[in-house]
Write a protein that holds these residues in place. Structure first.
Motif, PDB file in Angstrom:
ATOM      1  N   ASN A   1       5.915   7.944   6.139  1.00 51.55           N
ATOM      2  CA  ASN A   1       5.047   7.232   5.192  1.00 51.55           C
ATOM      3  C   ASN A   1       3.585   7.705   5.241  1.00 51.55           C
ATOM      4  OD1 ASN A   1       5.513   4.622   7.417  1.00 51.55           O
ATOM      5  ND2 ASN A   1       3.383   5.046   6.910  1.00 51.55           N
ATOM      6  N   VAL A   2       3.395   9.031   5.155  1.00 55.34           N
ATOM      7  CA  VAL A   2       2.033   9.586   5.171  1.00 55.34           C
ATOM      8  C   VAL A   2       1.379   9.250   3.828  1.00 55.34           C
ATOM      9  CG1 VAL A   2       0.640  11.675   5.358  1.00 55.34           C
ATOM     10  CG2 VAL A   2       2.714  11.414   6.748  1.00 55.34           C
ATOM     11  N   ALA A   3       0.426   8.312   3.869  1.00 54.28           N
ATOM     12  CA  ALA A   3      -0.115   7.743   2.621  1.00 54.28           C
ATOM     13  C   ALA A   3      -1.631   7.639   2.693  1.00 54.28           C
ATOM     14  CB  ALA A   3       0.491   6.350   2.382  1.00 54.28           C
ATOM     15  N   VAL A   4      -2.283   8.196   1.683  1.00 56.09           N
ATOM     16  CA  VAL A   4      -3.740   8.076   1.531  1.00 56.09           C
ATOM     17  C   VAL A   4      -4.020   7.591   0.116  1.00 56.09           C
ATOM     18  CG1 VAL A   4      -5.965   9.272   1.589  1.00 56.09           C
ATOM     19  CG2 VAL A   4      -4.165   9.921   3.199  1.00 56.09           C
ATOM     20  N   HIS A   5      -4.869   6.572  -0.005  1.00 52.08           N
ATOM     21  CA  HIS A   5      -5.197   6.031  -1.322  1.00 52.08           C
ATOM     22  C   HIS A   5      -5.792   7.132  -2.199  1.00 52.08           C
ATOM     23  CE1 HIS A   5      -6.880   3.535  -4.485  1.00 52.08           C
ATOM     24  NE2 HIS A   5      -6.218   2.497  -3.988  1.00 52.08           N
ATOM     25  N   PRO A   6      -5.348   7.239  -3.464  1.00 51.51           N
ATOM     26  CA  PRO A   6      -5.874   8.293  -4.346  1.00 51.51           C
ATOM     27  C   PRO A   6      -7.397   8.306  -4.449  1.00 51.51           C
ATOM     28  CG  PRO A   6      -3.994   7.197  -5.368  1.00 51.51           C
ATOM     29  CD  PRO A   6      -4.308   6.414  -4.124  1.00 51.51           C
ATOM     30  N   ASP A   7      -8.030   7.144  -4.364  1.00 51.78           N
ATOM     31  CA  ASP A   7      -9.481   7.082  -4.512  1.00 51.78           C
ATOM     32  C   ASP A   7     -10.242   7.568  -3.289  1.00 51.78           C
ATOM     33  OD1 ASP A   7      -9.045   6.020  -7.006  1.00 51.78           O
ATOM     34  OD2 ASP A   7      -9.413   3.935  -6.407  1.00 51.78           O
TER      35      ASP A   7
ATOM     36  N   PHE B   1       0.821  -1.213   0.000  1.00 49.73           N
ATOM     37  CA  PHE B   1       0.000   0.000   0.000  1.00 49.73           C
ATOM     38  C   PHE B   1       0.856   1.264   0.000  1.00 49.73           C
ATOM     39  CE2 PHE B   1      -2.016   3.421   2.443  1.00 49.73           C
ATOM     40  CZ  PHE B   1      -3.081   3.711   1.597  1.00 49.73           C
ATOM     41  N   ILE B   2       1.812   1.371   0.922  1.00 51.19           N
ATOM     42  CA  ILE B   2       2.576   2.619   0.973  1.00 51.19           C
ATOM     43  C   ILE B   2       3.459   2.781  -0.260  1.00 51.19           C
ATOM     44  CG2 ILE B   2       2.452   2.827   3.483  1.00 51.19           C
ATOM     45  CD1 ILE B   2       5.339   1.817   3.649  1.00 51.19           C
ATOM     46  N   ASP B   3       3.994   1.681  -0.794  1.00 50.99           N
ATOM     47  CA  ASP B   3       4.772   1.776  -2.031  1.00 50.99           C
ATOM     48  C   ASP B   3       3.890   2.248  -3.189  1.00 50.99           C
ATOM     49  OD1 ASP B   3       7.276   1.028  -1.042  1.00 50.99           O
ATOM     50  OD2 ASP B   3       6.901  -1.106  -1.343  1.00 50.99           O
ATOM     51  N   MET B   4       2.658   1.749  -3.256  1.00 50.47           N
ATOM     52  CA  MET B   4       1.743   2.150  -4.330  1.00 50.47           C
ATOM     53  C   MET B   4       1.413   3.634  -4.246  1.00 50.47           C
ATOM     54  SD  MET B   4      -1.688   3.069  -4.806  1.00 50.47           S
ATOM     55  CE  MET B   4      -2.524   2.351  -3.384  1.00 50.47           C
ATOM     56  N   VAL B   5       1.104   4.128  -3.041  1.00 50.40           N
ATOM     57  CA  VAL B   5       0.728   5.535  -2.895  1.00 50.40           C
ATOM     58  C   VAL B   5       1.879   6.452  -3.286  1.00 50.40           C
ATOM     59  CG1 VAL B   5       0.062   7.314  -1.247  1.00 50.40           C
ATOM     60  CG2 VAL B   5      -1.041   5.072  -1.160  1.00 50.40           C
ATOM     61  N   PHE B   6       3.100   6.060  -2.952  1.00 55.09           N
ATOM     62  CA  PHE B   6       4.260   6.891  -3.278  1.00 55.09           C
ATOM     63  C   PHE B   6       4.787   6.639  -4.685  1.00 55.09           C
ATOM     64  CE2 PHE B   6       4.130   7.644   1.209  1.00 55.09           C
ATOM     65  CZ  PHE B   6       4.733   8.880   1.380  1.00 55.09           C
TER      66      PHE B   6
ATOM     67  N   ASP C   1     -13.870  -1.824   4.842  1.00 57.52           N
ATOM     68  CA  ASP C   1     -14.183  -3.250   4.673  1.00 57.52           C
ATOM     69  C   ASP C   1     -12.909  -4.092   4.692  1.00 57.52           C
ATOM     70  OD1 ASP C   1     -16.905  -2.727   4.541  1.00 57.52           O
ATOM     71  OD2 ASP C   1     -16.891  -2.530   2.352  1.00 57.52           O
ATOM     72  N   GLY C   2     -11.992  -3.712   5.571  1.00 58.57           N
ATOM     73  CA  GLY C   2     -10.757  -4.467   5.753  1.00 58.57           C
ATOM     74  C   GLY C   2      -9.644  -4.134   4.786  1.00 58.57           C
ATOM     75  N   VAL C   3      -9.909  -3.255   3.823  1.00 54.73           N
ATOM     76  CA  VAL C   3      -8.899  -2.884   2.821  1.00 54.73           C
ATOM     77  C   VAL C   3      -8.252  -1.565   3.251  1.00 54.73           C
ATOM     78  CG1 VAL C   3      -8.460  -2.333   0.405  1.00 54.73           C
ATOM     79  CG2 VAL C   3     -10.189  -4.056   1.009  1.00 54.73           C
ATOM     80  N   ILE C   4      -6.923  -1.558   3.331  1.00 57.45           N
ATOM     81  CA  ILE C   4      -6.219  -0.374   3.807  1.00 57.45           C
ATOM     82  C   ILE C   4      -6.355   0.782   2.820  1.00 57.45           C
ATOM     83  CG2 ILE C   4      -4.016  -1.179   2.854  1.00 57.45           C
ATOM     84  CD1 ILE C   4      -2.643   0.089   5.298  1.00 57.45           C
ATOM     85  N   LYS C   5      -6.693   1.965   3.378  1.00 58.90           N
ATOM     86  CA  LYS C   5      -6.911   3.155   2.558  1.00 58.90           C
ATOM     87  C   LYS C   5      -6.040   4.341   2.996  1.00 58.90           C
ATOM     88  CE  LYS C   5     -10.079   1.347  -0.077  1.00 58.90           C
ATOM     89  NZ  LYS C   5      -9.842   1.133  -1.535  1.00 58.90           N
ATOM     90  N   ALA C   6      -5.468   4.269   4.176  1.00 60.85           N
ATOM     91  CA  ALA C   6      -4.585   5.335   4.650  1.00 60.85           C
ATOM     92  C   ALA C   6      -3.664   4.768   5.714  1.00 60.85           C
ATOM     93  CB  ALA C   6      -5.387   6.504   5.209  1.00 60.85           C
ATOM     94  N   ALA C   7      -2.461   5.326   5.793  1.00 59.53           N
ATOM     95  CA  ALA C   7      -1.496   4.904   6.817  1.00 59.53           C
ATOM     96  C   ALA C   7      -0.555   6.055   7.122  1.00 59.53           C
ATOM     97  CB  ALA C   7      -0.704   3.682   6.356  1.00 59.53           C
ATOM     98  N   ILE C   8      -0.328   6.270   8.399  1.00 54.96           N
ATOM     99  CA  ILE C   8       0.646   7.266   8.840  1.00 54.96           C
ATOM    100  C   ILE C   8       1.500   6.620   9.923  1.00 54.96           C
ATOM    101  CG2 ILE C   8       0.951   9.394  10.159  1.00 54.96           C
ATOM    102  CD1 ILE C   8      -1.338  10.597   8.627  1.00 54.96           C
ATOM    103  N   GLY C   9       2.814   6.564   9.692  1.00 55.16           N
ATOM    104  CA  GLY C   9       3.719   5.953  10.649  1.00 55.16           C
ATOM    105  C   GLY C   9       4.136   6.933  11.730  1.00 55.16           C
TER     106      GLY C   9
ATOM    107  N   GLY D   1     -10.931  12.930   4.626  1.00 55.50           N
ATOM    108  CA  GLY D   1     -10.430  13.320   5.940  1.00 55.50           C
ATOM    109  C   GLY D   1      -9.581  12.277   6.629  1.00 55.50           C
ATOM    110  N   TYR D   2      -9.095  11.293   5.875  1.00 50.06           N
ATOM    111  CA  TYR D   2      -8.343  10.210   6.502  1.00 50.06           C
ATOM    112  C   TYR D   2      -6.972  10.669   7.004  1.00 50.06           C
ATOM    113  CZ  TYR D   2     -11.829   6.873   4.721  1.00 50.06           C
ATOM    114  OH  TYR D   2     -12.993   6.176   4.478  1.00 50.06           O
ATOM    115  N   MET D   3      -6.314  11.564   6.253  1.00 50.06           N
ATOM    116  CA  MET D   3      -5.025  12.067   6.738  1.00 50.06           C
ATOM    117  C   MET D   3      -5.215  12.843   8.036  1.00 50.06           C
ATOM    118  SD  MET D   3      -2.364  14.794   5.048  1.00 50.06           S
ATOM    119  CE  MET D   3      -1.024  15.448   6.039  1.00 50.06           C
ATOM    120  N   LYS D   4      -6.211  13.693   8.072  1.00 49.02           N
ATOM    121  CA  LYS D   4      -6.471  14.481   9.278  1.00 49.02           C
ATOM    122  C   LYS D   4      -6.769  13.567  10.464  1.00 49.02           C
ATOM    123  CE  LYS D   4      -9.381  18.229  11.012  1.00 49.02           C
ATOM    124  NZ  LYS D   4     -10.485  19.180  10.682  1.00 49.02           N
TER     125      LYS D   4
END
Length: 386
Positions: free
Chosen positions: A87-93, A21-26, A59-67, A98-101
């Motif tokens: 690794n501040v990452a939010v899925h483009p879709d 996920f984080i590799d894809m977002v970046f 639904d269990g699928v990761i959409k945002a991650a902040i380490g 407001g997931y980053m916030k």
């Protein structure tokens, strides 16, 4: 059917899913780019980086991650618990939901709860000002051309032999750590993690040898930039610079914190160019502790006029009323009661700028004591960034 949204720690997320996920977002698609190679100190599977992440799943699928990764520094004997954001990452879709916030706020709330004193990150200034971070930390970057060395020393020869440390079991690592431990600013780095830490952002760990004696070490990027350098003794420092330049057969740049005053004094007459900038973005969550540590550090290289300054800081973690006193080069920083009058009152962002930024127009308009004492030399080595 309504989707199930989870926001919290990512302990249940599989490592492979998290890394993908984080590799894809970046946009990291090759092994050369991916996070596990950029930051092995954090992302190896056994380190479980997902446990240090705040995630959002749908639904269990990761959409945002902040380490939010723990580490510690010791500054003049004062231990500062730190937690860096990466690794501040939010899925483009899902951008705009407001997931980053949500995840950033959760990370900061836990930092305050856990007694973290200092946090750092890299990224766009205004983007992270929303979350209490701003640019600070004086950093002097010296550019040294080959001609500077040749004209100053009459030769381009290297005084020391350079060895690239590539084996995590190399006994020179203990000697390198011993040199680092003598400084007034010491990052806490476990022996077994040291090489991975040095390899942050694909840097190289170089040892400088004078026969059997370790004259010093540096951490150099894949180009010609030195981001950390320590000599066994101050007189060895310019020999390290000359040897590093001979190793890459080019000019080099050297980033130095303000507290490396002996190094700055040695390199300044020779270098072609110097720039002063903020080292990265910081937030301070315990001003009393951070001010105590870095005021002590400043007094290791600067003679400060005796005096007292009392501040009211409306910090991100809460209001702090602190008194700073210097007498005969001995600093004392204490909390004071609400009844004690203050000399200056700052918002959180004003405090970061006045107390720690290398350039502060507001500070320039203050009295001589404020202009002399500040900025304090707040710092984080690149190897300790996340």
């Amino acid at each position: 059917m309504k989707e199930t949204v989870y926001c919290g720690k990512g302990t249940h997320v599989p490592h492979a899913d998290f890394m993908d996920f984080i590799d894809m977002v970046f946009g990291f698609t090759t092994d050369e780019q991916k996070f596990i190679g950029l930051l092995p100190k954090l992302y190896r599977e056994y380190r479980r980086p997902q446990d240090s992440n705040y995630v959002v799943t749908e639904d269990g699928v990761i959409k945002a991650a902040i380490g939010a990764y723990d580490h510690e520094i010791t500054v003049c004997g004062v231990k500062l618990p730190c937690r860096g954001i990466g690794n501040v990452a939010v899925h483009p879709d899902t951008r705009g939901k407001g997931y980053m916030k949500a995840t950033m706020n959760a990370a900061l709330e836990d930092m305050i709860r856990d007694g973290i004193a200092l946090s750092t990150l890299g990224g766009r200034r205004q983007r992270y000002q929303y979350f209490s971070y701003d640019k600070a930390g004086p950093c002097y970057t010296y550019s040294v051309a080959r001609d500077n060395i040749r004209h100053t020393y009459g030769t381009l020869d290297a005084p020391f032999t350079v060895k690239v440390i590539e084996d995590a079991n190399d006994p020179l690592i203990e000697d390198i750590m011993a040199i680092a431990a003598k400084a007034p600013y010491v990052p806490t780095r476990a022996r077994e993690d040291f090489l991975d830490i040095a390899h942050t952002w694909k840097c190289r760990l170089l040892a400088f040898l004078d026969g059997d004696r370790l004259a010093g070490y540096c951490i150099m990027d894949q180009g010609t930039g030195i981001h950390e350098i320590r000599a066994a003794c101050d007189d060895d420092f310019m020999g390290l610079i000359r040897s590093a330049s001979a190793f890459v057969e080019k000019g080099i740049s050297v980033a130095l914190p303000a507290f490396d005053a002996a190094y700055i004094q040695a390199i300044d007459p020779m270098a072609e160019h110097v720039s002063l900038s903020a080292s990265m973005s910081y937030t301070v969550l315990n001003y009393r502790l951070v001010l105590e540590a870095f005021l002590k550090l400043k007094l290791t290289f600067a003679n400060l006029t005796d005096g007292t300054v009392t501040l009211l800081i409306h910090g991100y973690a809460g209001d702090e009323r602190v008194r700073l006193t210097v007498k005969d080069s001995v600093p004392v920083v204490t909390e004071v009661s609400d009844e004690v009058p203050v000399d200056h009152e700052f918002t959180h962002m004003e405090a970061l700028n006045v107390l720690f930024s290398p350039i502060s127009p507001r500070r320039n308009g203050m009295n001589a004591l404020m202009r002399e004492w500040f900025p304090l030399p707040i710092w984080m080595y690149r190897a300790d960034e996340v």
